[in-house]
Motif scaffolding. Structure first.
Motif, short mmCIF file in Angstrom:
data_model
loop_
_atom_site.label_atom_id
_atom_site.label_comp_id
_atom_site.label_asym_id
_atom_site.label_seq_id
_atom_site.Cartn_x
_atom_site.Cartn_y
_atom_site.Cartn_z
N PHE A 1 50.98 -12.38 16.89
CA PHE A 1 50.57 -13.72 16.47
C PHE A 1 51.13 -14.01 15.10
O PHE A 1 51.48 -13.10 14.35
N THR A 2 51.22 -15.28 14.77
CA THR A 2 51.56 -15.69 13.41
C THR A 2 50.28 -16.19 12.75
O THR A 2 49.32 -16.56 13.43
N VAL A 3 50.28 -16.25 11.45
CA VAL A 3 49.07 -16.69 10.74
C VAL A 3 48.74 -18.14 11.08
O VAL A 3 47.58 -18.54 11.02
N SER B 1 58.83 -20.01 13.62
CA SER B 1 57.50 -20.50 13.28
C SER B 1 57.04 -21.56 14.26
O SER B 1 57.77 -22.50 14.56
N PRO B 2 55.79 -21.45 14.75
CA PRO B 2 55.24 -22.49 15.62
C PRO B 2 54.73 -23.70 14.83
O PRO B 2 54.42 -24.73 15.41
N ARG B 3 54.66 -23.57 13.50
CA ARG B 3 54.18 -24.67 12.66
C ARG B 3 55.23 -25.78 12.68
O ARG B 3 56.37 -25.57 12.31
N GLY C 1 61.65 -22.35 11.48
CA GLY C 1 62.02 -21.33 10.49
C GLY C 1 61.38 -20.00 10.83
O GLY C 1 60.35 -19.93 11.47
N VAL C 2 62.00 -18.93 10.42
CA VAL C 2 61.52 -17.59 10.74
C VAL C 2 60.22 -17.30 9.99
O VAL C 2 60.08 -17.63 8.82
N CYS C 3 59.28 -16.67 10.69
CA CYS C 3 58.04 -16.23 10.04
C CYS C 3 57.64 -14.87 10.61
O CYS C 3 58.10 -14.47 11.67
#
Length: 108
Positions: free
Chosen positions: A48-50, A90-92, A98-100
């Motif tokens: 998951f991403t933050v 990034s899903p944001r 962009g890479v996250c």
């Protein structure tokens, strides 16, 4: 154990070189909700991403400062709850792919 550093005119606490002062010294209500969401995401065994903490079913509000995101995952990592799983687009929406960093629970 942490060390104290002078940062931006105030003392900040670091663990393993990661800045976590916003998670420990900032908005405790936001930090508690964010940490509960990270624990739930970590328990899924999926990366998951933050950004996921702001989405359903977690719905944590945007933090008072953008640095809270890095701070809360640094704290969760320092506590042994999560580890780096890799990198994703990034899903944001505002990041435009962009890479996250992606995280995963340590039990996974």
């Amino acid at each position: 154990a942490g060390a104290q550093e002078q940062g931006g005119g105030r003392m900040t606490t670091t663990y393993d070189g990661d800045l976590i002062s916003y998670a420990t010294d900032g908005d405790q209500w936001w930090s508690a909700k964010a940490m509960a969401a990270i624990k739930a995401l970590a328990a899924t065994g999926e990366p998951f991403t933050v950004y996921a903490i702001t989405q359903d079913p977690y719905g944590v509000d945007e933090p008072p400062h953008a640095n809270y995101f890095g701070s809360i995952v640094s704290l969760a990592k320092a506590q042994g709850l999560i580890k780096i799983a890799g990198y994703l687009p990034s899903p944001r929406p505002t990041r435009k792919g962009g890479v996250c960093r992606a995280w995963i629970g340590t039990a996974a």
